[in-house]
Design a protein around this motif. Structure first.
Motif, PDB file in Angstrom:
ATOM      1  N   PRO A  26      -4.023   8.102   0.672  1.00  0.00           N
ATOM      2  CA  PRO A  26      -4.314   9.142  -0.289  1.00  0.00           C
ATOM      3  C   PRO A  26      -6.007   8.816   0.067  1.00  0.00           C
ATOM      4  O   PRO A  26      -6.629   7.650  -0.174  1.00  0.00           O
ATOM      5  CB  PRO A  26      -3.774   9.168  -1.900  1.00  0.00           C
ATOM      6  CG  PRO A  26      -3.591   7.165  -2.458  1.00  0.00           C
ATOM      7  CD  PRO A  26      -3.054   7.276  -0.714  1.00  0.00           C
ATOM      8  N   ASN A  47      -5.402   0.459   2.316  1.00  0.00           N
ATOM      9  CA  ASN A  47      -4.480  -0.970   1.927  1.00  0.00           C
ATOM     10  C   ASN A  47      -3.803  -0.188   1.380  1.00  0.00           C
ATOM     11  O   ASN A  47      -2.715  -1.173   1.122  1.00  0.00           O
ATOM     12  CB  ASN A  47      -5.491  -1.141   0.662  1.00  0.00           C
ATOM     13  CG  ASN A  47      -5.942  -0.565  -0.129  1.00  0.00           C
ATOM     14  OD1 ASN A  47      -6.041   1.250  -0.335  1.00  0.00           O
ATOM     15  ND2 ASN A  47      -6.009  -0.155  -1.962  1.00  0.00           N
ATOM     16  N   LEU A  48      -3.486   0.629   0.903  1.00  0.00           N
ATOM     17  CA  LEU A  48      -2.091   1.537   0.367  1.00  0.00           C
ATOM     18  C   LEU A  48      -0.771   1.696   2.213  1.00  0.00           C
ATOM     19  O   LEU A  48      -0.130   2.785   0.924  1.00  0.00           O
ATOM     20  CB  LEU A  48      -1.824   3.050  -0.721  1.00  0.00           C
ATOM     21  CG  LEU A  48      -2.800   2.058  -1.052  1.00  0.00           C
ATOM     22  CD1 LEU A  48      -3.248   4.094  -2.320  1.00  0.00           C
ATOM     23  CD2 LEU A  48      -2.685   0.839  -2.488  1.00  0.00           C
ATOM     24  N   GLY A  52       0.098  -2.785   4.113  1.00  0.00           N
ATOM     25  CA  GLY A  52      -1.125  -3.134   3.192  1.00  0.00           C
ATOM     26  C   GLY A  52      -2.421  -3.029   5.104  1.00  0.00           C
ATOM     27  O   GLY A  52      -3.218  -3.484   3.976  1.00  0.00           O
ATOM     28  N   LYS A 274      -9.279   1.162  -9.268  1.00  0.00           N
ATOM     29  CA  LYS A 274      -8.379   0.442  -9.686  1.00  0.00           C
ATOM     30  C   LYS A 274      -7.241  -0.227  -8.332  1.00  0.00           C
ATOM     31  O   LYS A 274      -6.017  -0.172  -8.367  1.00  0.00           O
ATOM     32  CB  LYS A 274      -7.811   0.560  -9.945  1.00  0.00           C
ATOM     33  CG  LYS A 274      -8.077   1.312 -11.573  1.00  0.00           C
ATOM     34  CD  LYS A 274      -9.113   0.477 -12.576  1.00  0.00           C
ATOM     35  CE  LYS A 274      -9.467   0.624 -13.740  1.00  0.00           C
ATOM     36  NZ  LYS A 274     -10.373  -0.390 -14.314  1.00  0.00           N
ATOM     37  N   LEU A 275      -7.732  -1.269  -7.299  1.00  0.00           N
ATOM     38  CA  LEU A 275      -7.230  -0.699  -5.620  1.00  0.00           C
ATOM     39  C   LEU A 275      -7.359  -2.661  -5.242  1.00  0.00           C
ATOM     40  O   LEU A 275      -8.362  -2.953  -5.646  1.00  0.00           O
ATOM     41  CB  LEU A 275      -7.574  -0.055  -4.723  1.00  0.00           C
ATOM     42  CG  LEU A 275      -7.564   1.975  -4.586  1.00  0.00           C
ATOM     43  CD1 LEU A 275      -7.966   1.621  -3.519  1.00  0.00           C
ATOM     44  CD2 LEU A 275      -6.372   1.272  -5.168  1.00  0.00           C
ATOM     45  N   VAL A 276      -6.263  -2.928  -5.466  1.00  0.00           N
ATOM     46  CA  VAL A 276      -6.751  -4.256  -4.924  1.00  0.00           C
ATOM     47  C   VAL A 276      -7.132  -4.451  -2.687  1.00  0.00           C
ATOM     48  O   VAL A 276      -6.328  -3.612  -2.728  1.00  0.00           O
ATOM     49  CB  VAL A 276      -5.395  -5.521  -4.535  1.00  0.00           C
ATOM     50  CG1 VAL A 276      -5.462  -6.653  -3.983  1.00  0.00           C
ATOM     51  CG2 VAL A 276      -5.110  -5.220  -6.299  1.00  0.00           C
ATOM     52  N   GLY A 307      -5.578  -4.917   2.515  1.00  0.00           N
ATOM     53  CA  GLY A 307      -5.691  -5.362   0.820  1.00  0.00           C
ATOM     54  C   GLY A 307      -4.814  -6.687   0.882  1.00  0.00           C
ATOM     55  O   GLY A 307      -3.862  -6.998  -0.197  1.00  0.00           O
ATOM     56  N   ASN A 308      -4.765  -7.323   1.900  1.00  0.00           N
ATOM     57  CA  ASN A 308      -3.717  -8.576   1.653  1.00  0.00           C
ATOM     58  C   ASN A 308      -5.370  -9.662   1.636  1.00  0.00           C
ATOM     59  O   ASN A 308      -6.095  -9.618   2.388  1.00  0.00           O
ATOM     60  CB  ASN A 308      -3.172  -8.877   3.154  1.00  0.00           C
ATOM     61  CG  ASN A 308      -1.929  -7.849   3.509  1.00  0.00           C
ATOM     62  OD1 ASN A 308      -1.938  -7.336   2.834  1.00  0.00           O
ATOM     63  ND2 ASN A 308      -2.442  -7.126   4.920  1.00  0.00           N
ATOM     64  N   VAL A 309      -4.660  -9.853   0.557  1.00  0.00           N
ATOM     65  CA  VAL A 309      -5.914 -10.966  -0.438  1.00  0.00           C
ATOM     66  C   VAL A 309      -4.510 -11.899  -1.206  1.00  0.00           C
ATOM     67  O   VAL A 309      -3.901 -11.294  -1.286  1.00  0.00           O
ATOM     68  CB  VAL A 309      -6.592  -9.772  -1.211  1.00  0.00           C
ATOM     69  CG1 VAL A 309      -7.418 -11.083  -2.549  1.00  0.00           C
ATOM     70  CG2 VAL A 309      -7.314  -9.010  -1.025  1.00  0.00           C
TER      71      VAL A 309
END
Lengths: 316, 316
Positions: A26, A47-48, A52, A274-276, A307-309
């Motif tokens: 998105p 990240n989606l 990721g 609201k995203l990692v 978003g690999n945290v």
């Protein structure tokens, strides 16, 4: 190694090739952030993406570009990060072996993820020479095809599909900004953007402690004696030779940001969108915040790469 | 106070009414999570809704359901949480005043957000009696319309649009699960789901320390002498009377989870889906994890209600 840059047609082919496996990610908008910054921001949420990170697009295109004969021998790469994991996942979609060369001392959690995705790990000493030697050894023993993380035509083409998709979702963008590590994403995206609209201004965000692309562009030649030092672990790679050529041809302007600026932008992304997202991804928002006047009133696409945290060890 | 439950037609009207203002939130899938759990999970991402929570849908529908005459006097509610903020934002879309009654001692950051959204704050003592008295006082002084956070027809209808949207995005769901606090979301979603397909099984996730809906359903009457004690700050509200009726009519089954289970599920959502979600939202995944056999092989919609988290004070 003479690696060709992909054409816009190859990027379109890549989009069709990976469509059955990759997510259409998105694009998020945030009116309050827009108002705060004074520009219209379109966040492309890689990240989606599967695994990721945007890396799956390039790896998937490389895997599915092989002939059946080539594919049967599998693929190999050297990367303990998102690309290794992406290649393992992509190989699994075709049911072929993936070999990943990893340096001694790599983060255990990342290695476990790569193994879980079905890859065979090959350990080597943590030097570039050892890595390349081990990869060559695996190639010889297995006949596997090397899939370089960024200096690879099919990888760049696959990563360029981010912008094909973004420009379908958000029409009429004036500018697009991506983080710059090895430059696979930035080169693929620049070729895609200008294949559609030559007027789109392309930007790259680079941490000040890994600004080899900025230095290389300024000097007119790739610098290769450089040890990156930044919290942005995804961007500690030096820019590749073909990638640098693409950046030059497409007049990609680099904006450098400090680690502190990247961390502050990361926090803002978590709180508002609201995203990692990884700190490497946050460099793009940090760059826009830093050069607000340059982007004022413009419609800007920002590629959030991953978003690999480690959520047990956040940098704030 | 005799509050009617909304009909499916009212929920469809609400969807049309809020369409110009609310986000169509994405539904995310995660093949690895599906494999781990043995079900097909469809995550409806209301943390990506305006204001970071589903609450905007109900507040927006209530605000735009008023006549021009009513609207001119504004709206009032008592809520220092997501609903207060959502009502302030919704009122701003219509350019009318929003009054929010907040108890002394409410979290400063939340109050600032509500003020920033343009609402007028009214402070009162932190008791239900003081809150209701203050709201009545504001109503009398201003002529504002009270918009209750969950025991309100238009609020329930607006919140039910979550499921209208979800069932367009993910066809053929067997079951849907939402968290249960006051029950506005659960009642609206149950009416919407069964208005479309009477065979969809509805579930509610409730923290063990705030299981008043489970107890009320078991006892056959609403319990109101109950002090919730849970880390799920969004679910510390007792179920409303009309909401309990809807749960009963739609045979909503409650699954209770411990705070530890909710926190573990929250962490799993952050790591796998790359989303910032509140611990209250994570109760739905915790419930599915806890009762894996019940959901085995089914297509399950999970409503992730919000992402308003203090990222400097994570519960792990």
């Amino acid at each position: 190694m003479n690696v060709r840059l992909p054409t816009i047609e190859q990027i379109r082919d890549a989009a069709a090739r990976i469509a059955p496996y990759a997510n259409v990610t998105p694009v998020l908008r945030h009116p309050a952030l827009d108002a705060m910054i004074g520009a219209q921001l379109h966040f492309k949420c890689e990240n989606l993406q599967r695994g990721g990170a945007f890396k799956f697009r390039g790896a998937c295109n490389a895997v599915w570009s092989l002939s059946d004969e080539e594919a049967a021998h599998g693929v190999v790469t050297h990367s303990s990060g998102n690309h290794g994991n992406a290649l393992a996942m992509a190989a699994a979609t075709r049911g072929i072996p993936a070999h990943v060369v990893v340096p001694e001392g790599a983060v255990r959690a990342k290695l476990e993820a790569i193994e879980q995705a079905g890859a065979i790990l090959h350990r080597c000493a943590p030097t570039t020479a050892a890595r390349e030697a081990k990869a060559a050894e695996v190639q010889q023993a297995t006949g596997a095809t090397l899939v370089h993380p960024y200096a690879n035509t099919q990888v760049m083409a696959g990563q360029g599909t981010v912008v094909l998709e973004l420009l379908q979702q958000s029409q009429g963008l004036d500018a697009i900004i991506t983080p710059i590590g090895g430059g696979g994403l930035s080169s693929g995206c620049s070729i895609a953007a200008h294949g559609i609209d030559g007027a789109i201004a392309m930007y790259g965000a680079e941490p000040a402690g890994a600004d080899d692309a900025a230095q290389s562009l300024a000097r007119g030649a790739r610098i290769d004696a450089f040890v990156p030092n930044t919290v942005c672990d995804g961007l500690r790679t030096l820019i590749g030779e073909p990638n640098l050529t693409a950046l030059r041809e497409h007049r990609v302007e680099i904006i450098t940001v400090t680690d502190e600026e990247a961390i502050a932008a990361m926090k803002l992304l978590w709180q508002s969108l609201k995203l990692v997202v990884e700190v490497s991804s946050a460099t793009v928002l940090a760059a826009v915040l830093k050069q607000r006047q340059r982007f004022a009133g413009r419609r800007v696409g920002l590629v959030l790469t991953g978003g690999n945290v480690d959520i047990d060890a956040l940098p704030w």
